[in-house]
Design an enzyme around this catalytic site. Structure first.
Site, PDB file in Angstrom:
ATOM      1  N   TYR A  41      39.851  40.780 -18.226  1.00 37.31           N
ATOM      2  CA  TYR A  41      39.382  39.953 -17.117  1.00 37.31           C
ATOM      3  C   TYR A  41      39.658  40.572 -15.749  1.00 37.31           C
ATOM      4  O   TYR A  41      39.549  39.891 -14.724  1.00 37.31           O
ATOM      5  CB  TYR A  41      40.009  38.564 -17.180  1.00 37.31           C
ATOM      6  CG  TYR A  41      41.507  38.534 -17.427  1.00 37.31           C
ATOM      7  CD1 TYR A  41      42.403  39.038 -16.499  1.00 37.31           C
ATOM      8  CD2 TYR A  41      42.020  37.978 -18.596  1.00 37.31           C
ATOM      9  CE1 TYR A  41      43.760  38.998 -16.712  1.00 37.31           C
ATOM     10  CE2 TYR A  41      43.382  37.926 -18.833  1.00 37.31           C
ATOM     11  CZ  TYR A  41      44.249  38.437 -17.884  1.00 37.31           C
ATOM     12  OH  TYR A  41      45.602  38.396 -18.105  1.00 37.31           O
ATOM     13  N   CYS A  42      40.030  41.843 -15.702  1.00 39.41           N
ATOM     14  CA  CYS A  42      40.343  42.475 -14.422  1.00 39.41           C
ATOM     15  C   CYS A  42      39.141  42.420 -13.480  1.00 39.41           C
ATOM     16  O   CYS A  42      38.010  42.692 -13.877  1.00 39.41           O
ATOM     17  CB  CYS A  42      40.761  43.928 -14.633  1.00 39.41           C
ATOM     18  SG  CYS A  42      41.214  44.773 -13.095  1.00 39.41           S
ATOM     19  N   GLY A  84      45.571  47.178  -9.372  1.00 35.43           N
ATOM     20  CA  GLY A  84      46.055  48.191 -10.282  1.00 35.43           C
ATOM     21  C   GLY A  84      47.521  48.016 -10.695  1.00 35.43           C
ATOM     22  O   GLY A  84      48.079  46.941 -10.661  1.00 35.43           O
ATOM     23  N   CYS A 276      42.761  30.109   6.045  1.00 31.11           N
ATOM     24  CA  CYS A 276      43.268  31.397   5.577  1.00 31.11           C
ATOM     25  C   CYS A 276      42.687  32.506   6.428  1.00 31.11           C
ATOM     26  O   CYS A 276      41.881  32.265   7.323  1.00 31.11           O
ATOM     27  CB  CYS A 276      42.970  31.605   4.099  1.00 31.11           C
ATOM     28  SG  CYS A 276      41.246  31.418   3.640  1.00 31.11           S
ATOM     29  N   CYS A 291      40.736  39.451   2.184  1.00 31.63           N
ATOM     30  CA  CYS A 291      41.320  38.694   1.077  1.00 31.63           C
ATOM     31  C   CYS A 291      41.357  39.565  -0.170  1.00 31.63           C
ATOM     32  O   CYS A 291      40.438  40.360  -0.409  1.00 31.63           O
ATOM     33  CB  CYS A 291      40.493  37.432   0.818  1.00 31.63           C
ATOM     34  SG  CYS A 291      41.003  36.471  -0.631  1.00 31.63           S
ATOM     35  N   ASP A 292      42.389  39.391  -0.973  1.00 34.24           N
ATOM     36  CA  ASP A 292      42.541  40.163  -2.204  1.00 34.24           C
ATOM     37  C   ASP A 292      41.407  39.911  -3.189  1.00 34.24           C
ATOM     38  O   ASP A 292      41.053  40.784  -3.981  1.00 34.24           O
ATOM     39  CB  ASP A 292      43.890  39.805  -2.852  1.00 34.24           C
ATOM     40  CG  ASP A 292      44.166  40.612  -4.100  1.00 34.24           C
ATOM     41  OD1 ASP A 292      43.651  41.736  -4.200  1.00 34.24           O
ATOM     42  OD2 ASP A 292      44.896  40.116  -4.970  1.00 34.24           O
ATOM     43  N   CYS A 331      36.788  16.769   0.737  1.00 33.22           N
ATOM     44  CA  CYS A 331      38.180  17.120   1.015  1.00 33.22           C
ATOM     45  C   CYS A 331      38.795  16.162   2.034  1.00 33.22           C
ATOM     46  O   CYS A 331      39.973  15.802   1.933  1.00 33.22           O
ATOM     47  CB  CYS A 331      38.275  18.553   1.543  1.00 33.22           C
ATOM     48  SG  CYS A 331      37.908  19.823   0.315  1.00 33.22           S
ATOM     49  N   CYS A 334      40.141  13.025   0.442  1.00 33.14           N
ATOM     50  CA  CYS A 334      40.866  13.205  -0.822  1.00 33.14           C
ATOM     51  C   CYS A 334      42.347  12.883  -0.646  1.00 33.14           C
ATOM     52  O   CYS A 334      42.975  13.280   0.340  1.00 33.14           O
ATOM     53  CB  CYS A 334      40.698  14.632  -1.320  1.00 33.14           C
ATOM     54  SG  CYS A 334      41.524  14.947  -2.891  1.00 33.14           S
ATOM     55  N   CYS A 344      41.044  27.981  -2.817  1.00 32.56           N
ATOM     56  CA  CYS A 344      40.639  29.325  -2.391  1.00 32.56           C
ATOM     57  C   CYS A 344      39.131  29.412  -2.181  1.00 32.56           C
ATOM     58  O   CYS A 344      38.359  28.997  -3.049  1.00 32.56           O
ATOM     59  CB  CYS A 344      41.079  30.339  -3.443  1.00 32.56           C
ATOM     60  SG  CYS A 344      40.634  32.039  -3.044  1.00 32.56           S
TER      61      CYS A 344
END
EC number: 1.1.98.7
Length: 395
Positions: A41-42, A84, A276, A291-292, A331, A334, A344
């Site tokens: 799933y990388c 990695g 973010c 973002c990663d 939202c 909520c 995210c």
């Protein structure tokens, strides 16, 4: 040996690195997507992406400028190393990094390091380095041996469970602080209790569960975590944690961060922050991204040597995905918005809704129930702590 004088001659001239007006972090990937495993799933397309280790000149430039760009008054600067598999950069790389950190750290500022690894390459030498310099290690692991060997084999398709457990044993022996990072996918949903028990049996005191991102190889392999299964799994973890009275002994970061956020109105996770954009990523070639999980052209901020870091942070914060993450109508009304904040942006579907919404709602509703009678401030936090001292099974 690191030649600081030679590196200084290679620096791209900067009159001065301006400080960022807001706190920020950069997750560093010194070897890009290079890895000794072949996780199904990388999200990195390893067959297509060139792999280059960060050179000494860029490492020096990054550390010098990252320290210089921190906001005025910053008392701690955290370096996060990921891949990695970041251990492929080698011991000498991190010794150079530590020497540079010591050289450029201002008086009175603490430098800390965190590193995320699959654990299979850990040996005594790595552990001595981690222990001596206070590294916090995040070790990625599946919930049991069968899951690990199927979803996280090595490049030849062989088992990695024993190698990962050997790494965990060495971390224990050398008294290195670590947490276990578990990627949650649909296959795990019905087995939360058993997975929790197995992870705790490995001596883990810190656990963190991360929903599987459906991108890259994950899409090709048919992975798609549903909101129902995400909520089901996390509620299962919560209930097992309570049943075993593990509060104060085992720290489930997903729970602890939400509880802290309920009282302090600030999040330790970019996923559940009100906005973010202050957690950037830098690849080994100096490319910066917002973002990663959004390493693509749309969220590319440019190279390290093309701009100041303050400018990169400002550009990242201003990107629409960071500004509007919790502005959706559902939202705003909520009951768990205060700890969810829309989740995210990388989890949004085509309609702009978070595909894990229902799962977050179920999980947060359960874990917030014991906190609801208390005010959402420091007085409430003190009262809550006092009320639950010695009654961990009810919290």
């Amino acid at each position: 040996m690191l030649n600081i004088a030679a590196l200084r001659q290679q620096q791209i001239p900067l009159a001065a690195e301006p400080r960022s007006p807001v706190p920020f972090h950069i997750l560093m990937k010194p070897i890009g997507p290079a890895c000794n495993l072949a996780c199904r799933y990388c999200y990195y397309p390893q067959d297509e992406t060139p792999v280059n280790k960060m050179d000494d000149a860029r490492l020096e430039q990054f550390i010098r400028r990252y320290i210089a760009a921190q906001p005025a008054g910053a008392r701690e600067i955290n370096f996060v190393w990921q891949g990695g598999e970041p251990l492929l950069a080698g011991l000498s790389f991190y010794k150079k990094a530590l020497a540079l950190q010591a050289r450029y750290a201002p008086d009175g500022v603490t430098i800390s390091n965190s590193l995320q690894t699959n654990g299979t390459l850990i040996n005594d030498a790595w552990c001595r380095l981690f222990r001596e310099h206070g590294f916090i290690i995040g070790l990625g692991l599946e919930g049991n041996e069968a899951l690990q060997d199927y979803h996280r084999p090595d490049k030849r398709g062989r088992s990695t469970w024993s190698a990962a457990l050997r790494g965990i044993d060495l971390l224990h022996q050398h008294q290195v602080d670590f947490n276990l990072l578990v990627v949650v996918h649909n296959e795990m949903a019905a087995h939360a209790a058993a997975i929790y028990v197995r992870l705790v049996s490995l001596g883990a005191r810190y656990l963190q569960f991360q929903p599987l991102m459906s991108e890259g190889a994950a899409l090709r392999e048919g992975y798609q975590l549903s909101a129902d299964n995400w909520g089901r799994f996390m509620v299962g973890i919560w209930r097992q944690w309570r049943k075993r009275c593990d509060r104060g002994r085992v720290f489930v970061i997903n729970i602890e961060q939400a509880w802290a956020q309920y009282f302090t109105h600030t999040s330790g996770s970019c996923v559940h922050s009100a906005r973010c954009g202050s957690n950037l990523v830098m690849e080994s070639d100096g490319q910066l991204y917002a973002c990663d999980h959004l390493i693509n052209t749309e969220h590319r901020l440019g190279r390290l040597d093309e701009q100041t870091l303050a400018a990169a942070v400002d550009a990242s914060v201003q990107l629409p995905f960071g500004q509007q993450k919790s502005l959706r109508r559902e939202c705003q009304t909520c009951s768990v918005k205060m700890v969810c904040q829309g989740g995210c942006p990388a989890h949004l579907n085509a309609a702009g809704n978070n595909r894990l919404c229902g799962g977050y709602y179920r999980f947060f509703s359960d874990i917030l129930a014991p906190l609801r009678p208390f005010s959402r401030d420091l007085n409430g936090l003190k009262a809550w702590r006092a009320a639950f001292v010695g009654t961990a099974h009810t919290a």
